[in-house]
Write a protein that holds these residues in place. Structure first.
Motif, PDB file in Angstrom:
ATOM      1  N   THR A 192       0.803  -1.232   0.000  1.00 50.33           N
ATOM      2  CA  THR A 192       0.000   0.000   0.000  1.00 50.33           C
ATOM      3  C   THR A 192       0.831   1.275   0.000  1.00 50.33           C
ATOM      4  N   ARG A 193       2.149   1.180   0.148  1.00 47.61           N
ATOM      5  CA  ARG A 193       3.012   2.370   0.095  1.00 47.61           C
ATOM      6  C   ARG A 193       4.183   2.087  -0.825  1.00 47.61           C
ATOM      7  N   GLY A 194       4.679   3.143  -1.442  1.00 45.05           N
ATOM      8  CA  GLY A 194       5.862   2.988  -2.300  1.00 45.05           C
ATOM      9  C   GLY A 194       5.706   3.811  -3.558  1.00 45.05           C
ATOM     10  N   PRO A 195       6.778   3.926  -4.330  1.00 43.54           N
ATOM     11  CA  PRO A 195       6.738   4.746  -5.544  1.00 43.54           C
ATOM     12  C   PRO A 195       5.668   4.322  -6.560  1.00 43.54           C
ATOM     13  N   HIS A 196       5.175   3.079  -6.444  1.00 42.35           N
ATOM     14  CA  HIS A 196       4.086   2.680  -7.349  1.00 42.35           C
ATOM     15  C   HIS A 196       2.773   3.351  -6.953  1.00 42.35           C
ATOM     16  N   ARG A 197       2.802   4.127  -5.855  1.00 45.36           N
ATOM     17  CA  ARG A 197       1.615   4.893  -5.440  1.00 45.36           C
ATOM     18  C   ARG A 197       1.892   6.405  -5.454  1.00 45.36           C
ATOM     19  N   ASP A 198       3.000   6.805  -6.069  1.00 44.53           N
ATOM     20  CA  ASP A 198       3.347   8.236  -6.127  1.00 44.53           C
ATOM     21  C   ASP A 198       2.367   9.011  -7.000  1.00 44.53           C
ATOM     22  N   ASP A 199       2.459  10.331  -6.914  1.00 39.62           N
ATOM     23  CA  ASP A 199       1.657  11.183  -7.794  1.00 39.62           C
ATOM     24  C   ASP A 199       2.450  12.449  -8.110  1.00 39.62           C
ATOM     25  N   ILE A 200       2.018  13.159  -9.134  1.00 40.18           N
ATOM     26  CA  ILE A 200       2.522  14.509  -9.397  1.00 40.18           C
ATOM     27  C   ILE A 200       1.353  15.424  -9.106  1.00 40.18           C
ATOM     28  N   GLU A 201       1.588  16.455  -8.319  1.00 38.49           N
ATOM     29  CA  GLU A 201       0.490  17.353  -7.987  1.00 38.49           C
ATOM     30  C   GLU A 201       0.626  18.664  -8.734  1.00 38.49           C
ATOM     31  N   LEU A 202      -0.440  19.042  -9.427  1.00 42.89           N
ATOM     32  CA  LEU A 202      -0.464  20.338 -10.109  1.00 42.89           C
ATOM     33  C   LEU A 202      -1.463  21.232  -9.409  1.00 42.89           C
ATOM     34  N   ALA A 203      -1.058  22.469  -9.163  1.00 43.82           N
ATOM     35  CA  ALA A 203      -1.962  23.396  -8.493  1.00 43.82           C
ATOM     36  C   ALA A 203      -1.854  24.784  -9.105  1.00 43.82           C
ATOM     37  N   LEU A 204      -2.973  25.493  -9.117  1.00 44.05           N
ATOM     38  CA  LEU A 204      -3.012  26.897  -9.528  1.00 44.05           C
ATOM     39  C   LEU A 204      -3.248  27.716  -8.272  1.00 44.05           C
ATOM     40  N   ASP A 205      -2.301  28.561  -7.939  1.00 48.55           N
ATOM     41  CA  ASP A 205      -2.367  29.316  -6.689  1.00 48.55           C
ATOM     42  C   ASP A 205      -2.748  28.412  -5.518  1.00 48.55           C
ATOM     43  N   GLY A 206      -2.129  27.273  -5.485  1.00 46.75           N
ATOM     44  CA  GLY A 206      -2.314  26.372  -4.358  1.00 46.75           C
ATOM     45  C   GLY A 206      -3.539  25.473  -4.430  1.00 46.75           C
ATOM     46  N   GLN A 207      -4.375  25.653  -5.468  1.00 48.30           N
ATOM     47  CA  GLN A 207      -5.565  24.801  -5.550  1.00 48.30           C
ATOM     48  C   GLN A 207      -5.425  23.732  -6.627  1.00 48.30           C
ATOM     49  N   SER A 208      -5.778  22.529  -6.271  1.00 44.40           N
ATOM     50  CA  SER A 208      -5.598  21.385  -7.146  1.00 44.40           C
ATOM     51  C   SER A 208      -6.230  21.597  -8.526  1.00 44.40           C
ATOM     52  N   VAL A 209      -5.415  21.434  -9.552  1.00 42.51           N
ATOM     53  CA  VAL A 209      -5.895  21.575 -10.929  1.00 42.51           C
ATOM     54  C   VAL A 209      -6.921  20.488 -11.250  1.00 42.51           C
ATOM     55  N   ARG A 210      -6.642  19.295 -10.751  1.00 41.91           N
ATOM     56  CA  ARG A 210      -7.530  18.168 -11.004  1.00 41.91           C
ATOM     57  C   ARG A 210      -8.935  18.446 -10.465  1.00 41.91           C
ATOM     58  N   ALA A 211      -8.981  18.983  -9.222  1.00 40.01           N
ATOM     59  CA  ALA A 211     -10.272  19.132  -8.546  1.00 40.01           C
ATOM     60  C   ALA A 211     -11.001  20.419  -8.906  1.00 40.01           C
ATOM     61  N   PHE A 212     -10.255  21.517  -9.131  1.00 41.18           N
ATOM     62  CA  PHE A 212     -10.938  22.812  -9.199  1.00 41.18           C
ATOM     63  C   PHE A 212     -10.827  23.576 -10.504  1.00 41.18           C
ATOM     64  N   ALA A 213      -9.850  23.258 -11.338  1.00 41.27           N
ATOM     65  CA  ALA A 213      -9.643  24.104 -12.522  1.00 41.27           C
ATOM     66  C   ALA A 213     -10.737  23.875 -13.563  1.00 41.27           C
ATOM     67  N   SER A 214     -11.046  24.926 -14.323  1.00 39.50           N
ATOM     68  CA  SER A 214     -12.028  24.806 -15.404  1.00 39.50           C
ATOM     69  C   SER A 214     -11.401  24.015 -16.552  1.00 39.50           C
ATOM     70  N   GLN A 215     -12.259  23.619 -17.479  1.00 42.82           N
ATOM     71  CA  GLN A 215     -11.798  22.866 -18.642  1.00 42.82           C
ATOM     72  C   GLN A 215     -10.673  23.616 -19.389  1.00 42.82           C
ATOM     73  N   GLY A 216     -10.919  24.896 -19.630  1.00 45.85           N
ATOM     74  CA  GLY A 216      -9.932  25.710 -20.348  1.00 45.85           C
ATOM     75  C   GLY A 216      -8.647  25.862 -19.544  1.00 45.85           C
ATOM     76  N   GLU A 217      -8.784  26.040 -18.224  1.00 46.84           N
ATOM     77  CA  GLU A 217      -7.598  26.164 -17.362  1.00 46.84           C
ATOM     78  C   GLU A 217      -6.801  24.857 -17.358  1.00 46.84           C
ATOM     79  N   GLN A 218      -7.528  23.746 -17.329  1.00 48.86           N
ATOM     80  CA  GLN A 218      -6.838  22.450 -17.350  1.00 48.86           C
ATOM     81  C   GLN A 218      -6.070  22.278 -18.658  1.00 48.86           C
ATOM     82  N   ARG A 219      -6.683  22.758 -19.733  1.00 51.31           N
ATOM     83  CA  ARG A 219      -6.020  22.661 -21.032  1.00 51.31           C
ATOM     84  C   ARG A 219      -4.723  23.470 -21.025  1.00 51.31           C
ATOM     85  N   SER A 220      -4.779  24.699 -20.497  1.00 48.76           N
ATOM     86  CA  SER A 220      -3.564  25.527 -20.429  1.00 48.76           C
ATOM     87  C   SER A 220      -2.491  24.858 -19.568  1.00 48.76           C
ATOM     88  N   CYS A 221      -2.916  24.215 -18.480  1.00 41.84           N
ATOM     89  CA  CYS A 221      -1.953  23.518 -17.615  1.00 41.84           C
ATOM     90  C   CYS A 221      -1.329  22.330 -18.341  1.00 41.84           C
TER      91      CYS A 221
END
Ligand SMILES: Nc1ncnc2c1ncn2[C@@H]1O[C@H](COP(=O)(O)OP(=O)(O)O)[C@@H](O)[C@H]1O
Ligand SMILES: [Mg+2]
Length: 385
Positions: A272-301
């Motif tokens: 349940t732990r290890g690099p096979h569970r790693d992630d890359i986190e992208l954020a816009l001004d500290g807010q998760s791109v995955r969770a909060f960014a608009s479609q267009g913002e996600q495209r720019s990212c």
């Protein structure tokens, strides 16, 4: 680096195609299903030996044909290289570089290419596994040792998972886990440090590209989200001694984390732990791109992330990769469309779109324009001087 000539035979919806291509911006426009993505796919087949989207070789070959063929000429600051890839319906592929048969791995470094496609947005939005795949394929392409460690790490985790189930069924003692944990820690440490260093050089490049695409505005941060907390000692320098020390430290951390998790892992029958569970986190001004960014913002990212990858490759190899931008302009407003072209650091950019009016007027004026329809490509006019 730029692609000076491309030939396709019996590839996707192309019967035969031969194109001479100049450096600079190349606009490829045409209706849905015309063959724009297929054209870029052909270029990727020559550059990396395989398609970014086809699951089998068979898919790439024109319907009712037995063989497909791609020939490309790439020109960099030093030399001209010719890559030929023959594809057979049986799944066999033959790769030649300057007329000599080669393996796929020999293509690494010959023609660096960075492709942006709509599926990149899914990578940002989707599960961590997609982002790990991106990281693994980028790192494997530039570091042979990464590929070695990541494949050995995966094998060690598979073995540990098998052993976990045996412990659960009381067919093995807990000590049976130790050798796999040691192997996973040894290879996993290299995987984590390579990822950490890579993301550390990617982050400022992606941030810069994002600022250019969006014209300032919200800051993009890209950070490594390791499944096991480590001190990467990034600033410690990279001379042999410090490097060995970093590896040693992370190896111990991974081994300790695996051992700590034994009880839980035995219960689940998986690690349940290890690099096979790693992630890359992208954020816009500290807010998760995955969770909060608009479609267009996600495209720019997503675009900025690819541009960042191109910049890292440029810095590492001294050669700017060829940029392939598949359908990047839709969902972006005029300002962001301009920004995309301003952010391109490449000798050649091949951009596809449905309507050539999607390309900002001044960029279009400097571009070579090709219309695609039904697997046929027609140049519009000679590039203005
Ligand atoms: N193996 C193949 N043989 C012949 N045609 C194909 C093959 N694979 C896909 N196509 C055709 O290619 C077209 C899609 O081309 P594509 O490059 O994705 O279009 P677009 O210009 O919208 O990017 C579809 O019309 C599809 O029918
Ligand atoms: Mg397409």
């Amino acid at each position: 680096m730029h692609l000076s000539r491309l030939e396709l035979r019996e590839l996707r919806n192309y019967e035969t195609l031969a194109l001479e291509l100049p450096a600079g911006v190349i606009a490829v426009h045409g209706p849905n299903g015309a063959g724009k993505t297929n054209l870029l796919e052909g270029i990727c087949v020559a550059a990396v030996g395989e398609s970014p989207r086809a699951r089998t070789t068979d898919e790439l070959i024109r319907w009712r044909s037995q063989h497909g063929f791609v020939r490309a000429e790439f020109v960099n600051s030093e030399r001209r290289r010719r890559v030929e890839v023959g594809l057979a319906a049986s799944g066999r592929r033959q790769i030649k570089i300057d007329g000599v048969s080669r393996r796929r791995a020999d293509l690494i470094g010959v023609a660096p290419v960075v492709l942006f496609s709509a599926s990149d947005i899914e990578v940002l939005r989707g599960e961590p596994s997609g982002r790990r795949r991106l990281l693994d394929s980028e790192l494997s392409a530039i570091r042979r040792s990464y590929y070695y460690h990541v494949t050995r790490y995966r094998r060690a985790i598979e073995q540990r998972n098998r052993a976990l189930k045996e412990v659960r069924e009381r067919r093995s003692a807990e000590e049976a886990l130790t050798p796999w944990e040691n192997a996973a820690a040894r290879h996993g440490a290299h995987v984590m440090l390579d990822r950490s260093d890579f993301i550390a050089s990617l982050a400022p490049e992606a941030q810069r590209a994002h600022a250019t695409v969006t014209g300032g505005g919200r800051g993009l941060t890209v950070t490594y989200g390791p499944s096991i907390a480590i001190e990467t000692g990034q600033t410690a320098g990279t001379d042999g001694k410090d490097e060995a020390g970093r590896v040693e430290h992370v190896t111990r951390r991974v081994a300790a984390a695996l051992e700590e998790r034994r009880r839980v892992d035995v219960q689940y029958g998986t690690t349940t732990r290890g690099p096979h569970r790693d992630d890359i986190e992208l954020a816009l001004d500290g807010q998760s791109v995955r969770a909060f960014a608009s479609q267009g913002e996600q495209r720019s990212c997503a675009v900025a992330l690819r541009m960042g990858l191109a910049a890292v490759a440029h810095a590492m190899t001294g050669e700017a990769p060829l940029l392939l931008l598949d359908d990047v302009l839709s969902e972006l407003d005029e300002r962001h469309r301009r920004g995309v072209f301003a952010a391109c650091d490449a000798d050649q950019v091949i951009v596809t779109c449905c309507d050539r009016e999607d390309i900002p007027r001044d960029v279009l004026a400097e571009s070579s324009i090709f219309a695609v329809e039904n697997g046929e490509v027609t140049p519009h006019h000679a590039r203005p001087r």
